[in-house]
Design an enzyme around this catalytic site. Structure first.
Site, short mmCIF file in Angstrom:
data_model
loop_
_atom_site.label_atom_id
_atom_site.label_comp_id
_atom_site.label_asym_id
_atom_site.label_seq_id
_atom_site.Cartn_x
_atom_site.Cartn_y
_atom_site.Cartn_z
N ASP A 76 0.85 -1.18 0.00
CA ASP A 76 0.00 0.00 0.00
C ASP A 76 0.89 1.23 0.00
O ASP A 76 1.80 1.34 0.82
CB ASP A 76 -0.89 -0.01 1.26
CG ASP A 76 -2.29 0.45 0.96
OD1 ASP A 76 -2.44 1.54 0.39
OD2 ASP A 76 -3.23 -0.29 1.32
N ASP A 86 -3.15 4.64 -2.44
CA ASP A 86 -4.26 5.16 -1.64
C ASP A 86 -4.74 6.53 -2.13
O ASP A 86 -3.92 7.41 -2.38
CB ASP A 86 -3.76 5.29 -0.19
CG ASP A 86 -4.87 5.50 0.80
OD1 ASP A 86 -5.73 4.61 0.93
OD2 ASP A 86 -4.89 6.56 1.47
N GLU A 137 -6.40 3.61 -5.96
CA GLU A 137 -7.72 3.71 -5.34
C GLU A 137 -8.30 5.06 -5.72
O GLU A 137 -7.65 6.09 -5.51
CB GLU A 137 -7.62 3.60 -3.81
CG GLU A 137 -8.99 3.54 -3.16
CD GLU A 137 -9.02 4.11 -1.75
OE1 GLU A 137 -9.87 3.70 -0.97
OE2 GLU A 137 -8.19 4.98 -1.43
N HIS A 145 -11.04 -3.46 3.69
CA HIS A 145 -10.98 -3.02 5.08
C HIS A 145 -11.78 -1.74 5.35
O HIS A 145 -11.83 -1.28 6.47
CB HIS A 145 -9.51 -2.78 5.45
CG HIS A 145 -8.93 -1.66 4.63
ND1 HIS A 145 -8.80 -1.74 3.27
CD2 HIS A 145 -8.51 -0.42 4.97
CE1 HIS A 145 -8.32 -0.59 2.80
NE2 HIS A 145 -8.13 0.22 3.82
N ASP A 146 -12.37 -1.15 4.30
CA ASP A 146 -13.11 0.11 4.47
C ASP A 146 -14.62 -0.07 4.48
O ASP A 146 -15.34 0.92 4.61
CB ASP A 146 -12.77 1.07 3.32
CG ASP A 146 -11.40 1.69 3.47
OD1 ASP A 146 -10.90 1.75 4.60
OD2 ASP A 146 -10.85 2.13 2.44
#
Ligand code: TEU
Ligand code: CA
Length: 559
Positions: free
Chosen positions: A97, A199, A253, A325-326
């Protein structure tokens, strides 16, 4: 750059809750190492690690205080190298990430930047502004914690934070900052990692002057001035150049991104990313964010799926996911906890046969569900805490908590349910976060033993797609888009096709066949029930038919 990622699928690890190797209650790299053969057994081809770096955990790793190291909770750089090497031996790629829109406020750059001073090299690493009289520099709201500006006494200025207060935005217009980013990328690429998940990458360039947003818009009012900003393609091109020196891939993302902007990032002259995550299909039961809930609409889900399948076909490539995870767990949202196995597998089939590179989030493969904690104090996610404290203050407590239950990111962050022993086999120590009570029923060990389990269904689908040229190249077409209960789509390649039918109904439904398939349906290659019945779909039944076109069939019969 290579397009090896087009044949692959990835497993996402949010390490804190994955597996605890040293029994201190926190997931770590030792734990990951032990589970690598499990991950491989799923039929995936790579791992995406959510941040492993040192972080004060204001946003659990997405607030980084050292980009070139491993959080001591998770191990050391040499532990990481061990995992990386073993993963490679097993034929698994590893992507990291890359969180570069912001750092932690405890990152040394920010600590230096706060000091100000004309000859301070870190002075302009972040976005500092004076107030406007007694007002903030502008009216932007942050995603996570009220206004997007925080006062810094030491420097006597405000800094911008689009996310939490402890996540100051970097000033990407500063060439020195971009050099830092490239050096971070090289650090991990030199070690051997295979790429990055980047991200909120579409937020890194801000419109100069940082104009006020529309005051009528909630929360995201600054969006037009920080999303797809004026220099974004320039900056991404610089980063792409680094990646081109290596055989790696880049996945961005892109919150709130539309087809047009994703095509700009992932194809044509500006191509600087290989694919992007979009959020449309995560809003089939809510408005903009999971906190503003609506009844689940399959039609909305299908519209989102089809928009991207049609929109990128032949031009770019999709990143496919239904969990990360969001977002709260998808079975609890779009499926049914009553028809747990059936709905979790139908959800799998609804996206795993689309065109793109699928991502599977830890626990998704066993159908983990949302946790319901009894008080807001037990939640840890900064965005849940803010939503609770800022909105609906006059509603009854029960209702306020129900909204948190349905929306909290914490639901996807409970310890992985490995078996039915204490702490779900995650750790022998009390875990850092609550284990879902249903771990005795929903866990890896029991699903290993059951050939019809969710886990084994994922394996079947992932292995099937790897071998299938139709899955890789086939054209997508949706049928019966208005049907509120059944999702029917086709993938077609060189006269052969797959027809995927997924019921989202908790009752039996009649199979509706597209005209072109009547009388030439072929055979069921995959089904989440052992004995698919002609003409009838059981609750949440999902089937994948393999068929050939009439002309191919005639050829076949002649020979
Ligand atoms: O997420 C970006 C993002 O837009 C989400 O945080 C979204 O606003 C939120 O999930 C509400 O649904 C990325 C990371 O994936 C997330 O974990 C981080 O918190 C965020 O960026 C900031 O780094
Ligand atoms: Ca540990």
């Amino acid at each position: 750059m290579q397009d090896w990622y087009k044949n692959m699928s990835f497993y996402q690890i949010w390490i804190r809750s994955f597996a605890d190797g040293n029994d201190d209650g926190i997931g770590d790299l030792l734990g990951v190492y032990d589970k690598l053969t499990y991950i491989k057994s799923l039929g995936v081809d790579g791992i995406w690690f959510s941040p492993l770096y040192p972080s004060p955990n204001a946003d659990f790793g997405y607030d980084i205080s050292d980009y070139k190291n491993i959080h001591p909770d998770y191990g050391t750089l040499s532990d990481f190298k061990r995992v990386l090497n073993r993963a490679h031996e097993l034929g698994l790629k590893v992507i990291m990430d890359l969180v570069i829109n912001h750092t932690s406020d405890e990152h040394p750059w920010f600590i230096e930047s706060k000091k100000g001073g004309d000859d301070n090299p870190y002075k302009d690493y972040y976005i500092w502004r004076d107030g406007k009289g007694d007002k903030l520099p502008n009216n932007w709201e942050s995603f996570f914690e009220g206004k997007a500006w925080e006062w810094c006494e030491e420097r006597g200025q405000y800094y911008l934070h689009i996310f939490a207060k402890k996540q100051p935005d970097l000033n990407m217009d500063n060439p020195a900052v971009r050099e830092e980013i490239k050096s971070i990328m090289r650090f991990w690429l030199d070690m051997g990692v295979d790429g990055f998940r980047e991200d909120v990458i579409n937020f890194i360039s801000k419109v100069p002057g940082l104009p006020d947003g529309n005051p009528m818009l909630p929360v995201i009012n600054g969006m037009p001035y920080f999303k797809d900003g004026p220099h974004i393609h320039e900056y991404l091109a610089e980063f792409r150049k680094v990646c081109e020196e290596y055989d790696c891939f880049q996945l961005g993302e892109g919150p709130m991104s539309d087809l047009k902007s994703v095509l700009l990032y992932t194809s044509g002259e500006h191509k600087s990313l290989d694919m992007m995550f979009n959020f449309d299909h995560m809003q089939a039961d809510c408005f903009m964010t999971e906190y503003i809930q609506r009844p689940f609409s399959l039609r909305k889900l299908k519209r989102a799926f089809s928009k991207w399948q049609y929109g990128l076909y032949g031009k770019s490539w999709n990143a496919l996911y239904i969990e990360n995870h969001d977002h709260p767990r998808v079975v609890s949202r779009y499926g049914s906890e009553e028809f747990h196995r059936e709905s979790a597998t139908a959800l799998a089939a609804s996206y795993l046969f689309q065109q793109g590179t699928p991502f599977i989030y830890q626990g998704q493969e066993i159908g983990m569900t949302n946790i319901r904690l009894s008080s807001i104090d037990l939640y840890m996610d900064v965005s849940s805490k803010t939503n609770y404290s800022l909105y609906h203050l006059n509603d009854p407590e029960e209702l306020r908590l129900a909204r948190i239950h349905a929306s909290s990111r914490d639901s996807a962050r409970t310890p992985m349910q490995w078996d039915s022993s204490e702490n779900a086999g995650f750790s022998r120590h009390k875990p850092w976060f609550y284990v879902n009570d249903n771990y005795t029923r929903i866990n890896v060990a029991s699903q290993e033993k059951d050939k019809n389990s969710i886990l084994n269904f994922y394996r079947t689908c992932l292995n099937y797609r790897k071998r299938s040229r139709i899955c890789r190249y086939g054209k997508y077409r949706e049928f019966f888009a208005d049907d509120p209960k059944i999702y029917t789509y086709e993938r077609e390649y060189k006269g052969k096709s797959l027809l995927i039918i997924c019921s989202f109904s908790d009752k039996e439904e009649v199979v509706r066949l597209p005209k072109k398939y009547r009388g030439r349906l072929g055979h069921v290659a995959i089904c989440n029930y052992p004995d698919p019945e002609w003409g009838l779909l059981k609750p949440y039944e999902a089937r994948v038919y393999e068929t050939i076109s009439n002309s191919e069939r005639k050829n076949h019969e002649k020979n």
